[in-house]
Design a protein around this motif. Sequence first.
Motif, PDB file in Angstrom:
ATOM      1  N   MET A   1     -23.547   4.540 -48.678  1.00 57.29           N
ATOM      2  CA  MET A   1     -24.425   4.479 -47.098  1.00 57.29           C
ATOM      3  C   MET A   1     -25.542   3.253 -48.458  1.00 57.29           C
ATOM      4  O   MET A   1     -26.684   3.052 -47.636  1.00 57.29           O
ATOM      5  N   ASP A   2     -25.077   2.876 -49.508  1.00 56.18           N
ATOM      6  CA  ASP A   2     -24.933   1.582 -49.627  1.00 56.18           C
ATOM      7  C   ASP A   2     -25.972   0.089 -49.540  1.00 56.18           C
ATOM      8  O   ASP A   2     -24.594  -0.493 -48.625  1.00 56.18           O
ATOM      9  N   LEU A   3     -27.081   0.214 -48.658  1.00 55.63           N
ATOM     10  CA  LEU A   3     -27.286  -1.571 -48.932  1.00 55.63           C
ATOM     11  C   LEU A   3     -27.897  -1.749 -49.311  1.00 55.63           C
ATOM     12  O   LEU A   3     -28.005  -3.345 -49.127  1.00 55.63           O
ATOM     13  N   THR A   4     -28.373  -2.013 -50.494  1.00 55.09           N
ATOM     14  CA  THR A   4     -28.981  -2.518 -51.225  1.00 55.09           C
ATOM     15  C   THR A   4     -28.493  -4.031 -51.758  1.00 55.09           C
ATOM     16  O   THR A   4     -29.215  -5.018 -51.884  1.00 55.09           O
ATOM     17  N   SER A   5     -26.715  -3.760 -51.119  1.00 54.06           N
ATOM     18  CA  SER A   5     -26.659  -5.205 -51.669  1.00 54.06           C
ATOM     19  C   SER A   5     -25.809  -6.296 -50.320  1.00 54.06           C
ATOM     20  O   SER A   5     -25.603  -6.666 -50.394  1.00 54.06           O
ATOM     21  N   VAL A   6     -26.048  -5.264 -49.512  1.00 50.34           N
ATOM     22  CA  VAL A   6     -26.356  -6.152 -48.517  1.00 50.34           C
ATOM     23  C   VAL A   6     -27.059  -6.826 -47.684  1.00 50.34           C
ATOM     24  O   VAL A   6     -28.328  -6.568 -46.301  1.00 50.34           O
ATOM     25  N   SER A   7     -28.262  -8.290 -48.290  1.00 58.80           N
ATOM     26  CA  SER A   7     -29.580  -8.925 -47.930  1.00 58.80           C
ATOM     27  C   SER A   7     -29.986  -9.532 -46.630  1.00 58.80           C
ATOM     28  O   SER A   7     -30.677  -9.713 -45.714  1.00 58.80           O
ATOM     29  N   ASP A   8     -28.116 -10.080 -45.908  1.00 59.22           N
ATOM     30  CA  ASP A   8     -28.591 -10.420 -44.534  1.00 59.22           C
ATOM     31  C   ASP A   8     -28.615  -9.571 -43.996  1.00 59.22           C
ATOM     32  O   ASP A   8     -27.981  -8.700 -43.562  1.00 59.22           O
ATOM     33  N   THR A   9     -29.604  -9.683 -42.425  1.00 57.26           N
ATOM     34  CA  THR A   9     -29.869  -8.648 -41.724  1.00 57.26           C
ATOM     35  C   THR A   9     -28.625  -8.532 -40.192  1.00 57.26           C
ATOM     36  O   THR A   9     -28.481  -7.331 -40.493  1.00 57.26           O
ATOM     37  N   ARG A  10     -27.744  -9.112 -40.292  1.00 58.63           N
ATOM     38  CA  ARG A  10     -27.208  -9.238 -39.150  1.00 58.63           C
ATOM     39  C   ARG A  10     -25.937  -8.813 -39.983  1.00 58.63           C
ATOM     40  O   ARG A  10     -26.134  -7.183 -39.354  1.00 58.63           O
ATOM     41  N   GLN A  11     -25.283  -9.276 -40.850  1.00 59.91           N
ATOM     42  CA  GLN A  11     -25.050  -7.632 -41.787  1.00 59.91           C
ATOM     43  C   GLN A  11     -25.290  -5.920 -42.234  1.00 59.91           C
ATOM     44  O   GLN A  11     -24.148  -5.519 -41.577  1.00 59.91           O
ATOM     45  N   CYS A  12     -26.589  -6.320 -42.118  1.00 56.61           N
ATOM     46  CA  CYS A  12     -26.929  -4.970 -42.588  1.00 56.61           C
ATOM     47  C   CYS A  12     -27.167  -4.280 -41.247  1.00 56.61           C
ATOM     48  O   CYS A  12     -26.675  -3.131 -41.191  1.00 56.61           O
ATOM     49  N   LEU A  13     -27.270  -4.829 -39.940  1.00 54.19           N
ATOM     50  CA  LEU A  13     -27.616  -4.497 -38.807  1.00 54.19           C
ATOM     51  C   LEU A  13     -26.561  -3.626 -38.356  1.00 54.19           C
ATOM     52  O   LEU A  13     -25.953  -2.858 -37.724  1.00 54.19           O
ATOM     53  N   HIS A  14     -25.132  -4.474 -38.474  1.00 52.29           N
ATOM     54  CA  HIS A  14     -23.866  -4.215 -38.320  1.00 52.29           C
ATOM     55  C   HIS A  14     -23.197  -2.631 -39.269  1.00 52.29           C
ATOM     56  O   HIS A  14     -23.173  -2.121 -38.425  1.00 52.29           O
ATOM     57  N   ARG A  15     -23.582  -2.810 -40.458  1.00 52.95           N
ATOM     58  CA  ARG A  15     -23.417  -2.329 -41.380  1.00 52.95           C
ATOM     59  C   ARG A  15     -24.380  -0.176 -41.372  1.00 52.95           C
ATOM     60  O   ARG A  15     -23.426   0.525 -41.238  1.00 52.95           O
ATOM     61  N   ILE A  16     -25.543  -0.467 -40.387  1.00 52.15           N
ATOM     62  CA  ILE A  16     -26.300   1.227 -40.304  1.00 52.15           C
ATOM     63  C   ILE A  16     -25.684   1.177 -39.100  1.00 52.15           C
ATOM     64  O   ILE A  16     -25.158   2.068 -38.733  1.00 52.15           O
ATOM     65  N   HIS A  17     -24.845   0.259 -38.321  1.00 49.87           N
ATOM     66  CA  HIS A  17     -24.329   0.489 -36.486  1.00 49.87           C
ATOM     67  C   HIS A  17     -23.465   1.952 -36.784  1.00 49.87           C
ATOM     68  O   HIS A  17     -22.805   2.414 -36.863  1.00 49.87           O
ATOM     69  N   GLN A  18     -22.160   0.992 -37.908  1.00 51.20           N
ATOM     70  CA  GLN A  18     -21.191   1.708 -38.347  1.00 51.20           C
ATOM     71  C   GLN A  18     -21.311   2.953 -39.058  1.00 51.20           C
ATOM     72  O   GLN A  18     -20.659   3.657 -38.472  1.00 51.20           O
ATOM     73  N   LEU A  19     -22.253   2.675 -39.507  1.00 55.22           N
ATOM     74  CA  LEU A  19     -22.681   4.617 -40.401  1.00 55.22           C
ATOM     75  C   LEU A  19     -22.829   5.195 -39.249  1.00 55.22           C
ATOM     76  O   LEU A  19     -22.475   6.776 -39.596  1.00 55.22           O
ATOM     77  N   LEU A  20     -23.980   4.461 -38.449  1.00 55.03           N
ATOM     78  CA  LEU A  20     -24.267   6.058 -37.802  1.00 55.03           C
ATOM     79  C   LEU A  20     -23.414   6.397 -36.915  1.00 55.03           C
ATOM     80  O   LEU A  20     -23.305   7.350 -36.255  1.00 55.03           O
ATOM     81  N   GLU A  21     -22.101   5.391 -36.611  1.00 56.71           N
ATOM     82  CA  GLU A  21     -21.299   5.443 -35.716  1.00 56.71           C
ATOM     83  C   GLU A  21     -20.462   7.130 -35.882  1.00 56.71           C
ATOM     84  O   GLU A  21     -19.729   7.908 -35.664  1.00 56.71           O
ATOM     85  N   GLN A  22     -20.101   6.494 -37.580  1.00 58.22           N
ATOM     86  CA  GLN A  22     -18.868   7.313 -38.344  1.00 58.22           C
ATOM     87  C   GLN A  22     -19.798   8.895 -38.431  1.00 58.22           C
ATOM     88  O   GLN A  22     -19.472   9.858 -38.635  1.00 58.22           O
ATOM     89  N   ALA A  23     -21.100   8.708 -38.513  1.00 59.33           N
ATOM     90  CA  ALA A  23     -20.847  10.011 -38.493  1.00 59.33           C
ATOM     91  C   ALA A  23     -20.970  10.545 -37.423  1.00 59.33           C
ATOM     92  O   ALA A  23     -22.157  12.261 -37.599  1.00 59.33           O
ATOM     93  N   GLU A  24     -21.263  10.606 -36.127  1.00 56.95           N
ATOM     94  CA  GLU A  24     -21.631  11.565 -35.388  1.00 56.95           C
ATOM     95  C   GLU A  24     -23.254  11.885 -34.813  1.00 56.95           C
ATOM     96  O   GLU A  24     -22.387  13.330 -34.783  1.00 56.95           O
ATOM     97  N   LEU A  25     -23.322  11.788 -34.815  1.00 55.59           N
ATOM     98  CA  LEU A  25     -24.611  12.012 -34.376  1.00 55.59           C
ATOM     99  C   LEU A  25     -25.063  12.087 -33.146  1.00 55.59           C
ATOM    100  O   LEU A  25     -24.656  12.436 -32.065  1.00 55.59           O
ATOM    101  N   PHE A  26     -25.938  13.140 -32.750  1.00 53.44           N
ATOM    102  CA  PHE A  26     -26.480  13.318 -30.963  1.00 53.44           C
ATOM    103  C   PHE A  26     -27.919  12.432 -30.890  1.00 53.44           C
ATOM    104  O   PHE A  26     -28.618  11.996 -31.699  1.00 53.44           O
ATOM    105  N   TYR A  27     -27.592  11.394 -29.848  1.00 54.62           N
ATOM    106  CA  TYR A  27     -28.368  10.441 -29.437  1.00 54.62           C
ATOM    107  C   TYR A  27     -29.242  10.745 -28.134  1.00 54.62           C
ATOM    108  O   TYR A  27     -28.529  11.093 -27.142  1.00 54.62           O
ATOM    109  N   GLY A  28     -30.616  11.037 -28.023  1.00 54.71           N
ATOM    110  CA  GLY A  28     -31.515  11.441 -27.250  1.00 54.71           C
ATOM    111  C   GLY A  28     -32.935  12.306 -27.471  1.00 54.71           C
ATOM    112  O   GLY A  28     -33.504  12.432 -26.502  1.00 54.71           O
TER     113      GLY A  28
END
Length: 299
Positions: A1-28
């Motif tokens: 879950m390390d984000l500290t090495s991804v300083s580019d904002t758009r890359q970081c956003l896509h990485r967050i999205h990827q981690l959320l998708e993998q976690a199978e969370l509930f959205y509501g």
Amino acid sequence: MDLTSVSDTRQCLHRIHQLLEQAELFYGHGTDNAWDEACWLLEGVLRMGGSSPGNELPDSLDEQQLALLEALLKSRIEERKPLAYLLREAWFAGLPFQVDERVLIPRSPIAELIQNGFEPLLAASPTRILDLCTGSGCIGIACALAFPEALVDLSDLSGAALEIAQANIARYQLQNRVRAFESDLFDKVADSYDLIVSNPPYVSRQEYADLPAEYHQEPQIGLVSEDDGLAIPLAIIAQAAHYLSNTGILVLETGYSWQALSSKRPDIPFLWLDFEQGGEGVCMLTAAQLRQAALRPPA
């Protein structure tokens, strides 16, 4: 879950999205998908740092922002904590409200009614409004902003929830028109209103037990009602007429319990409302209909 090495904002956003998708969370609780949740998280962190991203994201994030993103993302994934609680803010009817674990996270379709001025349900612009079971105060405060001449009361059984409601009243500088007080339904209510709006507890204990983990982060007192979720809605229907003007109306949310409520009280002419933005289980009853219902208690 390390984000500290991804300083580019758009890359970081896509990485967050990827981690959320993998976690199978509930959205509501403000979003319904991982991408919107990732964008909300990033925007929230930028705002915490005093930055308003608007349509343009910064090219890079600093170490402090990355560390905060990582900490919030970890809580969202590992604890299943809704993002609104992590950011201490939720949006309702196009307005931001302070929230934390003392209140439910705003998500009622009643927001659409407020934004439409409750047309065509109201005979005239209301002068007095009651938000019953107010929680964060979002419904009543949004009503106060929609009807700038109206006096608005916010009531709730939970003193802890009312602390948040008071903070939101102050946020919008509405102390001269909006007041909040503790009341067990209508127990401490003494006035007559042109509009009573209520999103009360209406979830049965079995339904609550089956809810995703994110909902179990919210105060149970704001969700659960006895009698298969119908006890509190039925109590409101039985008492509301005493607190409505002759042309007043009750707008009541019952969620997925709406069919059970209709079956329980087939004598009541519920008007179940449709929503362009999604949602169900909100009805409107007039003062006259409620008076007739009070004369015919359920079998």
